[in-house]
Design a protein around this motif. Sequence first.
Motif, PDB file in Angstrom:
ATOM      1  N   LEU A  98       0.811  -1.288  -0.027  1.00 31.72           N
ATOM      2  CA  LEU A  98      -0.099   0.168   0.018  1.00 31.72           C
ATOM      3  C   LEU A  98       0.953   1.375  -0.043  1.00 31.72           C
ATOM      4  CD1 LEU A  98      -3.247  -0.620   2.514  1.00 31.72           C
ATOM      5  CD2 LEU A  98      -3.039  -0.455   0.080  1.00 31.72           C
ATOM      6  N   VAL A  99       2.047   1.136   0.706  1.00 27.82           N
ATOM      7  CA  VAL A  99       2.773   2.510   0.918  1.00 27.82           C
ATOM      8  C   VAL A  99       3.448   2.763  -0.394  1.00 27.82           C
ATOM      9  CG1 VAL A  99       4.960   3.375   1.787  1.00 27.82           C
ATOM     10  CG2 VAL A  99       3.317   2.024   3.217  1.00 27.82           C
ATOM     11  N   ASN A 100       3.614   1.985  -1.358  1.00 26.15           N
ATOM     12  CA  ASN A 100       4.153   2.106  -2.701  1.00 26.15           C
ATOM     13  C   ASN A 100       2.906   2.778  -3.647  1.00 26.15           C
ATOM     14  OD1 ASN A 100       6.933   1.380  -2.202  1.00 26.15           O
ATOM     15  ND2 ASN A 100       6.567  -0.720  -2.528  1.00 26.15           N
ATOM     16  N   SER A 101       1.875   2.096  -3.492  1.00 21.97           N
ATOM     17  CA  SER A 101       0.694   2.767  -4.319  1.00 21.97           C
ATOM     18  C   SER A 101       0.283   4.131  -3.749  1.00 21.97           C
ATOM     19  CB  SER A 101      -0.486   1.607  -4.284  1.00 21.97           C
ATOM     20  OG  SER A 101      -0.222   0.467  -4.563  1.00 21.97           O
ATOM     21  N   ALA A 102       0.603   4.432  -2.513  1.00 27.48           N
ATOM     22  CA  ALA A 102       0.028   5.904  -2.136  1.00 27.48           C
ATOM     23  C   ALA A 102       1.108   6.760  -2.836  1.00 27.48           C
ATOM     24  CB  ALA A 102       0.108   5.900  -0.722  1.00 27.48           C
ATOM     25  N   ARG A 103       2.375   6.357  -2.609  1.00 29.40           N
ATOM     26  CA  ARG A 103       3.426   7.122  -3.072  1.00 29.40           C
ATOM     27  C   ARG A 103       3.212   7.572  -4.296  1.00 29.40           C
ATOM     28  NH1 ARG A 103       8.009   4.238   0.929  1.00 29.40           N
ATOM     29  NH2 ARG A 103       7.557   5.877   2.937  1.00 29.40           N
ATOM     30  N   LEU A 104       2.857   6.444  -5.226  1.00 31.54           N
ATOM     31  CA  LEU A 104       3.126   6.774  -6.637  1.00 31.54           C
ATOM     32  C   LEU A 104       1.765   7.692  -6.881  1.00 31.54           C
ATOM     33  CD1 LEU A 104       3.647   3.075  -8.003  1.00 31.54           C
ATOM     34  CD2 LEU A 104       5.050   5.112  -8.456  1.00 31.54           C
ATOM     35  N   ALA A 105       0.731   7.537  -6.227  1.00 34.46           N
ATOM     36  CA  ALA A 105      -0.543   8.371  -6.401  1.00 34.46           C
ATOM     37  C   ALA A 105      -0.114  10.011  -6.022  1.00 34.46           C
ATOM     38  CB  ALA A 105      -1.608   7.807  -5.487  1.00 34.46           C
ATOM     39  N   VAL A 106       0.744  10.147  -5.178  1.00 33.35           N
ATOM     40  CA  VAL A 106       1.050  11.305  -4.658  1.00 33.35           C
ATOM     41  C   VAL A 106       2.012  11.845  -5.768  1.00 33.35           C
ATOM     42  CG1 VAL A 106       2.846  12.529  -3.188  1.00 33.35           C
ATOM     43  CG2 VAL A 106       1.022  11.122  -2.167  1.00 33.35           C
ATOM     44  N   GLU A 107       2.736  11.038  -6.245  1.00 36.95           N
ATOM     45  CA  GLU A 107       3.705  11.658  -7.555  1.00 36.95           C
ATOM     46  C   GLU A 107       2.718  12.163  -8.685  1.00 36.95           C
ATOM     47  OE1 GLU A 107       7.173  12.328  -7.558  1.00 36.95           O
ATOM     48  OE2 GLU A 107       6.789  11.857  -5.700  1.00 36.95           O
ATOM     49  N   GLN A 108       1.671  11.610  -8.946  1.00 36.80           N
ATOM     50  CA  GLN A 108       0.676  11.857  -9.828  1.00 36.80           C
ATOM     51  C   GLN A 108       0.181  13.109  -9.438  1.00 36.80           C
ATOM     52  OE1 GLN A 108      -1.568   8.944 -11.860  1.00 36.80           O
ATOM     53  NE2 GLN A 108      -0.459   7.406 -11.660  1.00 36.80           N
ATOM     54  N   LEU A 109      -0.345  13.289  -8.139  1.00 34.65           N
ATOM     55  CA  LEU A 109      -1.312  14.263  -7.692  1.00 34.65           C
ATOM     56  C   LEU A 109      -0.292  15.753  -7.534  1.00 34.65           C
ATOM     57  CD1 LEU A 109      -3.264  12.564  -5.138  1.00 34.65           C
ATOM     58  CD2 LEU A 109      -4.360  13.696  -6.955  1.00 34.65           C
ATOM     59  N   LYS A 110       0.682  15.754  -7.343  1.00 36.86           N
ATOM     60  CA  LYS A 110       1.774  16.554  -7.450  1.00 36.86           C
ATOM     61  C   LYS A 110       1.769  17.572  -8.771  1.00 36.86           C
ATOM     62  CE  LYS A 110       5.157  15.227  -4.040  1.00 36.86           C
ATOM     63  NZ  LYS A 110       6.618  14.657  -3.721  1.00 36.86           N
TER      64      LYS A 110
END
Length: 290
Positions: A98-110
Motif C-alpha cells: 500500500l505504501v508504494n501505491s500511495a506514493r505513486l499516487a502522490v507523485e501524480q497528484l503533485k
Amino acid sequence: MRDYAIFTDATADLWQEMAEELQIHVVPMEFSFSENESYFHYPDYREISAEDFFARLATEQPTTTQIGIGEFIKYFTPILEQGLDIFYIAFSSGGSGLVNSARLAVEQLKEQFPEAKMLVLDSLCFSLGEAMLVNYAARNKSQGMDIEENFRWCEEHRGNIAHWFTVADLYHLMRGGRCSAASAFLGSMLSIKPVLHVGDDGHLEPMEKVRSMKKCLERMVEIMEETAVEPAQQTVYIGHGHNLEEAERLAALVEEKFHPRAIRIGVIGPIISSHCGVGTIALFYFANKR
C-alpha cells in the motif's frame, strides 16, 4: 501554516465512532469470497456486517485486494481541492504494498497540486496498532503540530507500538505462509497456541508456543509488564476476531495488573481477519521496544 487531513486505510480497523471522533479519513479496502462476490470494508460495515463476515469466515477463505493508485487519487483529490495537505498513515509494508501505491499516487497528484504537502508514512503497524498510531497523530494535530512535525513524531515512535497476538486456528497462518502444514496439524491436535508479534520491520513473527488460550493471554500480559512504558497512563487497545469473551478476559487481566487510563476493545476487521481467521486476540500498547 496550511491545515491538513489525516488519512489511514481499512487495515487500521478504526470503528466508525473512533474515525469520527479523531476526524480521520479512512480509505476502504476490497475483499472477495469469489470472483463474483466482493465487498469494500468501511468503518461502519455498510456492505457486510461483522457478524455475517465472521460466520462465513468460519468455512470460507476470502481474498483481499490492495488499494490501487486510482483509488488513492479518488480519495485524496477532494481534500486537496479544499486547500488541505494530506498525511497518510499506511498499513505496514511488511504486510502489503500500500505504501508504494500511495506514493505513486502522490507523485501524480503533485502535477495538479504542486503547492500541497502530501506525506505518506509506512506505519509498520497492523490493525489496532495502526489505529493507535493514528490516534497519536490526531492528538498531535489537535495540540498544534504541523504536518511535518507530526510525520517525524510518528516515524520516530511507530516502533514503540507493541503488537502481541494469538490465533485460534493455525491453518490460517499456514495458508499465509507463517507455519508449515505439519506444524498447523500438530498444533491443532495438541491445542498449541502461538504467541506472535509484529517486529521492528513490520513483519509478523512467531515468538512462542503455549498450550492454551488462557496461558496465551497471561503470557501477553507478562510481556506487557516487561516492556510497557507507564502503562497506567496509557490507553490500551485489544482487538478480537469475533471473540469478545476472550478479549474481555484479556482486558480484565490488563486492568487488574496495570489500571490503565482506558482500555478500548475493537473488532479485527475483514481485511486482517481474512489472513488470521476467526478467534484472533491481540494486545496493543506503547512500549520501550516491540
